[in-house]
Structure formats: structure tokens, C-alpha cells
Design a protein around this motif. Structure first.
Motif, mmCIF file in Angstrom:
data_model
loop_
_atom_site.group_PDB
_atom_site.id
_atom_site.type_symbol
_atom_site.label_atom_id
_atom_site.label_comp_id
_atom_site.label_asym_id
_atom_site.label_seq_id
_atom_site.Cartn_x
_atom_site.Cartn_y
_atom_site.Cartn_z
ATOM 1 N N ALA A 41 0.853 -1.207 0.000
ATOM 2 C CA ALA A 41 0.000 0.000 0.000
ATOM 3 C C ALA A 41 0.881 1.247 0.000
ATOM 4 C CB ALA A 41 -0.885 -0.002 1.253
ATOM 5 N N ASP A 91 -3.842 8.806 -7.072
ATOM 6 C CA ASP A 91 -4.894 8.478 -8.046
ATOM 7 C C ASP A 91 -6.144 8.021 -7.294
ATOM 8 O OD1 ASP A 91 -3.762 6.080 -7.114
ATOM 9 O OD2 ASP A 91 -4.395 5.024 -8.916
ATOM 10 N N CYS A 92 -7.206 7.661 -8.056
ATOM 11 C CA CYS A 92 -8.471 7.271 -7.410
ATOM 12 C C CYS A 92 -8.295 6.059 -6.498
ATOM 13 C CB CYS A 92 -9.517 6.888 -8.461
ATOM 14 S SG CYS A 92 -10.027 8.246 -9.501
ATOM 15 N N ARG A 93 -7.416 5.128 -6.921
ATOM 16 C CA ARG A 93 -7.295 3.865 -6.158
ATOM 17 C C ARG A 93 -6.278 3.971 -5.044
ATOM 18 N NH1 ARG A 93 -4.502 0.459 -9.961
ATOM 19 N NH2 ARG A 93 -3.264 2.343 -9.820
ATOM 20 N N GLN A 94 -5.622 5.136 -4.937
ATOM 21 C CA GLN A 94 -4.583 5.371 -3.930
ATOM 22 C C GLN A 94 -3.433 4.372 -4.065
ATOM 23 O OE1 GLN A 94 -6.015 6.842 -0.223
ATOM 24 N NE2 GLN A 94 -6.941 8.281 -1.587
ATOM 25 N N ARG A 95 -3.095 4.037 -5.330
ATOM 26 C CA ARG A 95 -1.984 3.108 -5.577
ATOM 27 C C ARG A 95 -0.768 3.835 -6.140
ATOM 28 N NH1 ARG A 95 -2.618 -1.094 -2.995
ATOM 29 N NH2 ARG A 95 -1.257 -2.311 -4.374
ATOM 30 N N HIS A 119 -13.146 10.103 -13.014
ATOM 31 C CA HIS A 119 -12.110 10.272 -11.989
ATOM 32 C C HIS A 119 -12.537 11.340 -10.994
ATOM 33 C CE1 HIS A 119 -8.812 7.811 -13.674
ATOM 34 N NE2 HIS A 119 -9.554 7.954 -14.767
ATOM 35 N N HIS A 132 -3.820 10.796 -11.969
ATOM 36 C CA HIS A 132 -4.949 10.099 -12.603
ATOM 37 C C HIS A 132 -4.611 9.648 -14.020
ATOM 38 C CE1 HIS A 132 -7.870 10.816 -9.344
ATOM 39 N NE2 HIS A 132 -7.030 11.809 -9.076
ATOM 40 N N GLU A 135 -2.734 6.583 -13.651
ATOM 41 C CA GLU A 135 -3.673 5.503 -13.310
ATOM 42 C C GLU A 135 -4.289 4.904 -14.586
ATOM 43 O OE1 GLU A 135 -6.946 6.957 -10.983
ATOM 44 O OE2 GLU A 135 -7.994 5.030 -11.030
ATOM 45 N N THR A 139 -3.685 1.036 -15.458
ATOM 46 C CA THR A 139 -4.804 0.073 -15.523
ATOM 47 C C THR A 139 -4.928 -0.549 -16.919
ATOM 48 O OG1 THR A 139 -6.278 1.957 -15.746
ATOM 49 C CG2 THR A 139 -6.225 0.923 -13.597
ATOM 50 N N SER A 165 4.791 3.730 -6.788
ATOM 51 C CA SER A 165 3.577 2.916 -6.906
ATOM 52 C C SER A 165 3.553 1.849 -5.822
ATOM 53 C CB SER A 165 3.570 2.247 -8.289
ATOM 54 O OG SER A 165 2.718 1.136 -8.292
ATOM 55 N N ASP A 167 2.228 -0.881 -6.178
ATOM 56 C CA ASP A 167 2.340 -2.185 -6.846
ATOM 57 C C ASP A 167 3.766 -2.520 -7.257
ATOM 58 O OD1 ASP A 167 -0.440 -2.715 -6.737
ATOM 59 O OD2 ASP A 167 -0.690 -1.120 -8.233
#
Ligand code: F6R
Length: 614
Positions: A41, A91-95, A119, A132, A135, A139, A165, A167
Motif C-alpha cells: 500500500a 490516483d483514485c485507487r490510492q496506488r 475520476h 490520474h 492511473e 490500468t 507505486s 504495486d
């Protein structure tokens, strides 16, 4: 403007990033923030105000251990300096977390597009669109590097971006266009930063990034590409100063330390400039003698204090070379369609090497085929990289927001340029050049003598701490010194201060003189045509109207002494060298007066060290 740090490596990322931000706080201090990637995270903390607020927030809620992180200290452009607008932006997913320096000019269109596709943008900044847009790319399956390449291709304006990131905590990715970003090369760790000061405690090996490049750092590797993803070779360099130069060394302010470093800074700027026969040599000069002989006009461009250094230099350059020399504010230069061609030498003076107005001006000059020479203090910065030639000032890092040693060393470097042109073009005899170089090499001693006698100036500053207005008068090279004295006082003490050409006094400014108004007057050395006596007359005129006269004059000047409410003696030096000693008491005065008023001298309100936006 804005300081950025990115880190990947064996140390705790948070400590490295926050420590780096502390060394970059001079670039902006409206807010600070960090993000680290750990446990699958992103963890962030950000606070408006100075870094001390961020430190406090991190004490209250520490972030987890991590090997990768990014951080930011902000000078606000879009959006007020609140916690919400502080970087990093997610970003929206907080990643994904992004920090940014610069201005993304097409952010409104990008924001509208992102909002139309669902978004949710939560800040008022231009930066958030980048998080964003990344993101969107991620994605679709891109890794962070490819995502950054694709996003940069869509951005207009000036930007340094650094992203991490959740990830992929093994990498941090940066990108730059018209804004500074350097890579620090460590053992088992690598760094990204706006300025080498951020990582100088860890490594002195660095890598320059070019225009429109993306860099990916991992603990063991650095990869640089263009925005299209093609690999590029980046130049490595060794930083020739160390951690002690980036610390206060026992002084309360960086500015005070930098004022007292001036004898050393001037000496270093002069070091190694003479060849075996005593002739002047400029190793970094990449223009041939033939090219220098073709020049028929010189235009100096710069901003702020560097512009005043240019105004001083004009007197010497024209006198020594007989080549017409104009001095112009970089921000005005390209908007007036200046007449430029191959025979014009454009001299860009910039301490930071990153000032956007100056950078844009040199690009304009190069498009018109003019030759550009940079006078710069920052190795690897954009302005010298984009110039045909460079003279480095070797002042060491200037961290106090108000320029001091930058100014003196810029004057010296301009003088070296003027003498070099005179040598190449034969407008001065060799022995005349040697005489001037000898005088210049005595200047560190003369400056030290001024610094050793500053106690009365300290007392004067304390005495005048509550004054509302201060005027500065000078003539010939004393005029730009007056302008510089006024600028220092404005930016540090936040009081009305103005510099005037003494000869202009009766054309208007004398109306400002009333009982008790402090007026600094820089008196030319005696024997300088009749200017000395004319300035003495000016002093009498303002004194007759109640001014409190603070007179900077040669130590044995008994002609002016009776008209000085306070005399600040200057060593006897040649006329063209006088700015190098006369500026120093004005710097000290501004620093002391601001301190007496309780201001933060190193971080004056609303300012930032390098102005990387137009
Ligand atoms: C004033 C000051 C500024 C800079 C100006 C140019 O004390 O520091 O006026 O001189 O912003 O900066 P550089 O030299 O970095 O281009």
C-alpha cells in the motif's frame, strides 16, 4: 521552485526523503509531504506550512519502514497552500503517488477529460491530473515507467515529476521538461532530486538529465529514456562540494554564513584562471577566439540580483572591450523582439542555472543564431547545458533565499569574461590585463576587511529596526549596488526600500526625502572624474532636507565625512572593484535588520530560491 526527492535503496526511505526535503526547503516552504510504498500500500503524510509541521505529523503518526519513497516541499502555484493541496497527490485507487515542480499548462482540459471519465480529483492543483493520467495507463497494463513516458507526452508546460507505486515498490520514476531533476548514484541505492543538496550526505556522484527525459531508479540501476521510450545516454559528474557546504557550520542563518564565505567564494571563482605566461585562460569557454572576435554586441540577460550583477558588469565590459553591452531583464527580453544575430553574444547570468525566464530568453537567442554564454553557479543545471559556453562561479551552494555570494561571484565572472574578450580582441595590453587580474585577486582580502568591521552596521540595523522606508543612492557602478541594497532589504525586512541613480535625485526621488529618512549613499572613489564631488553634493542636498545619511566611502575620504551621519568606511580599491566591497555592508544591514524584526532570513515570505516558473 518546489523541492522534490525520490529514493530507492537499503536505507529507510522516509528518513532519507525527509532529510533531503530539509536541504531543499529553500526552494519552497508553503507545505511538505511524503509517500512511501510498503506492505502492498501507499502511506502518505502531508502538512501545510514549513517542514516542521510535517515532522510533527510524522511524529504523531509514523509511516512504516520502506525501501522506496517520494517527498515534496512546495511553493504554491495552482491552489492555496493547504494540507489538501500539498503533494504527493494520489490516483483514485490510492496506488500511485506523484510529486511535481512546475506548471502543467493544459491541466484544465486534462482535468475535464478525467472527470468526464469518472475520476474524482480532490485538490485544486494542476499536479493531481498526472496521478490520474498515470492511473489510466497503469490500468491498461503499462508499468510505471511506460505510464510516465505516455503521460509526459500529453503534458504542456514545465514539469519535474517523480512517482512511486504501491504495486512496484522497487522503483521510483521521474521525468523532466524545463524544470530541474538530477540523479544521485549510490551503492545499493539511488536518488532523484531537484538539487544535489538533497543527497549530498549519501553520494557525490550524480547524473544530469536532459530535456524531455524519463528516468527509472531501482536500488541497483538507473535507466534513462526519452518520452518515446528510446534509451538515452546521460552524462555523469562528480559534485565538487560536500555536506559541510550544505550545512550552516555554526551560523544561525545560511545567509549570514554565505555573506561571510564571500572572500573564499571570490577567491575560488578566480582560481586557476591564469596560464603559464600569466595570461587569462577560461577552461570552460567553449567559444573559439575567432568566434569571440566576430562579436559586435553583448546582451546580458538575468533576473533580480543576477540582473544587478549584469548592470555592474556593463561598465567594465564596455570599458575594456569597447563592444556595446546592453543589460536586460530576462522576463522582458524575448517579448520585445530584440535584434539578435550571429555576431551577438548573449550572456545569461544565473546562480541556480534553472531560472525559467532566463532559460526561455537564451532559447530565444539561440533560435536567432546568437551565441550564448552562461555565468552560473550550478554544475549540471539547464542554463549552462543549453548554452554555447559557460563560466562557473564556484561559490559553492547558495541556500539562503536571498543571493549574496552569488552576486559577488557573478560580478567577478563577468569581469573575467570582459578581460578575456579584451585579451582575445586586443583592446587591452597584456600588462593592463595582468594589473586588473592582480587587483581582482586582492579582493578576497579587501572583502574580509569589510566583514571584519561590521559591528557598527549591526548596531545601525538594530537602531533602524522599526523604520518604514530606506533609500539607496549610487552613481556609476554604485547605482546597481544601490538597487541591490534596496532589493535585499525589501525581500528580507519587508519594508519600503528603493535604489536610485544619484544623478536622478532632483528629477523626482528627492520628494521622498523628509526628516529622519535613512538614505544610504555609495560614494565613488576620489579621482573618478568629477563623480565623487557630484555625489557629495547630492548628500548635502538630502541632508538639508532632513535625511539621515549613511555614507559608504573610501576609508580616508575626509571630503564626505562631515556630511555623513554615519560613515561606513570601504577599503581603497579601483573604481570597477568598488561594488565587490560596497555591496557587503548592505547585505549585512539587510540580514541584521530582518533578524531584529524577527523574520526568517533564510526563507522570506512568498519567495523561493530558484524561480522555475515564468
Ligand atoms: C534576490 C535573489 C533573486 C535571484 C533571481 C535570479 O536575492 O536571489 O533576485 O537573483 O531570482 O536567480 P538566478 O541567479 O538563480 O537565476
Amino acid at each position: 521552485m518546489c523541492g522534490i526527492v525520490g529514493y530507492v535503496g537499503e536505507q529507510q526511505a522516509l528518513g532519507v526523503v525527509v532529510d533531503g526535503l530539509r536541504r531543499l526547503e529553500y526552494r519552497g516552504y508553503d507545505s511538505g509531504g511524503v509517500a512511501v510504498a510498503a506492505d502492498g500500500a501507499l502511506h502518505t503524510q502531508k502538512r501545510s506550512g514549513k517542514l516542521a509541521n510535517l515532522d510533527k505529523a510524522l511524529d504523531e503518526r509514523p509511516l512504516p519502514a520502506s525501501s522506496a519513497g517520494v517527498g515534496h516541499t512546495r511553493w504554491a502555484t495552482h491552489g492555496s497552500p493547504t494540507d489538501r493541496n500539498a503533494h504527493p497527490h494520489l490516483d483514485c485507487r490510492q496506488r500511485l503517488a506523484v510529486v511535481h515542480n512546475g506548471i502543467i499548462e493544459n491541466f484544465a482540459a486534462l482535468r475535464a477529460e478525467l472527470e468526464r471519465s469518472g475520476h474524482d480529483l480532490v485538490s485544486d492543483t494542476d499536479t493531481e491530473v498526472v496521478a490520474h493520467l498515470l492511473e489510466v495507463e497503469v490500468t491498461r497494463g503499462a508499468d510505471l515507467t511506460r505510464a510516465m513516458q505516455a503521460v509526459c507526452g500529453r503534458l504542456e508546460g514545465a514539469f519535474t515529476l517523480v512517482a512511486t507505486s504501491a504495486d512496484d515498490p522497487s522503483r521510483v520514476v521521474g521525468a523532466r521538461r524545463n524544470s530541474p531533476l538530477v540523479v544521485g548514484l549510490g551503492e545499493g541505492e539511488n536518488f532523484l532530486a531537484s538539487d544535489v543538496a538533497a543527497f549530498i550526505a549519501h553520494t557525490r556522484e550524480a547524473m544530469e538529465l536532459g530535456q524531455d527525459q524519463v528516468v527509472t531508479i531501482t536500488a541497483d540501476a538507473v535507466e534513462v529514456t526519452d518520452f518515446a521510450g528510446n534509451p538515452v545516454d546521460a552524462a555523469r559528474y562528480h559534485v565538487d562540494w560536500d555536506l559541510s557546504a550544505a550545512e550552516k557550520g555554526g551560523y544561525d542563518w545560511f545567509m549570514r554564513k554565505e555573506i561571510y564565505e564571500q572572500p573564499r567564494a571570490v577567491a575560488d571563482t578566480l582560481l586557476g584562471r591564469r596560464g603559464a605566461e600569466g595570461e587569462l585562460q577560461l577552461d570552460e569557454m567553449r567559444l573559439s577566439d575567432e568566434e569571440l572576435r566576430e562579436i559586435d554586441k553583448i546582451i546580458v540577460i538575468a533576473c533580480g540580483t543576477a540582473f544587478y550583477a549584469g548592470l555592474v558588469a556593463k561598465y567594465a565590459i564596455e570599458h575594456w572591450t569597447r563592444v556595446p553591452c546592453e543589460v536586460e531583464l530576462a522576463s522582458e527580453f524575448r517579448y520585445r523582439d530584440p535584434i539578435l544575430d550571429k555576431a551577438t553574444l548573449v550572456v545569461a547570468i544565473s546562480q541556480s542555472g534553472e531560472t525559467m525566464d532566463t532559460l526561455m530568453a537564451i532559447r530565444h537567442a539561440r533560435r536567432q543564431r546568437s551565441r550564448v554564454l552562461a555565468i552560473c553557479n550550478t554544475n549540471g543545471s539547464t542554463i549552462p547545458r543549453e548554452s554555447d559556453a559557460v563560466i562557473y562561479t564556484h561559490a559553492g551552494p547558495e541556500i539562503g533565499v536571498a543571493s549574496t555570494k552569488g552576486f559577488l561571484t557573478q560580478v567577478v565572472a563577468c569581469y573575467l569574461l570582459g578581460l578575456y574578450l579584451a585579451q582575445v580582441r586586443g583592446t587591452k595590453y597584456g600588462d593592463e590585463i595582468t594589473w586588473i587580474l592582480d587587483k581582482l585577486s586582492q579582493m578576497p582580502t579587501e572583502i574580509q576587511q569589510v566583514l571584519d568591521s561590521m559591528e557598527p552596521v549591526h548596531a545601525l540595523a538594530r537602531d533602524l529596526a522599526q523604520t518604514q522606508s530606506v533609500l539607496f543612492l549610487g552613481r556609476h557602478t554604485g547605482y546597481p549596488v544601490a538597487l541591490e541594497g534596496a532589493l535585499k532589504l525589501k525581500e528580507l525586512a519587508y519594508i519600503h526600500a528603493e535604489g536610485f541613480a544619484a544623478g536622478e535625485l532632483k528629477h523626482g526621488p528627492i520628494a521622498l526625502v523628509e526628516k529622519g529618512v535613512p538614505v544610504f549613499v555609495i560614494v565613488p572613489p576620489r579621482g573618478r572624474d568629477s563623480l565623487h564631488d557630484k555625489v557629495v553634493s547630492n548628500i548635502q542636498e538630502i541632508r538639508a532636507r532632513g535625511a539621515r545619511t549613511i555614507v559608504l566611502a573610501e576609508e580616508d575620504d575626509d571630503v564626505v565625512a562631515p556630511y555623513a551621519d554615519q560613515l561606513v568606511p570601504l577599503p581603497k580599491v579601483p573604481t570597477l572593484m568598488q561594488p565587490l566591497v560596497a555591496t557587503v555592508p548592505l547585505q549585512v544591514f539587510a540580514c541584521e535588520l530582518a533578524t531584529a524584526r524577527g523574520h526568517d532570513v533564510d526563507q522570506p515570505r512568498n519567495l523561493a530560491k530558484s524561480v522555475t516558473v515564468e
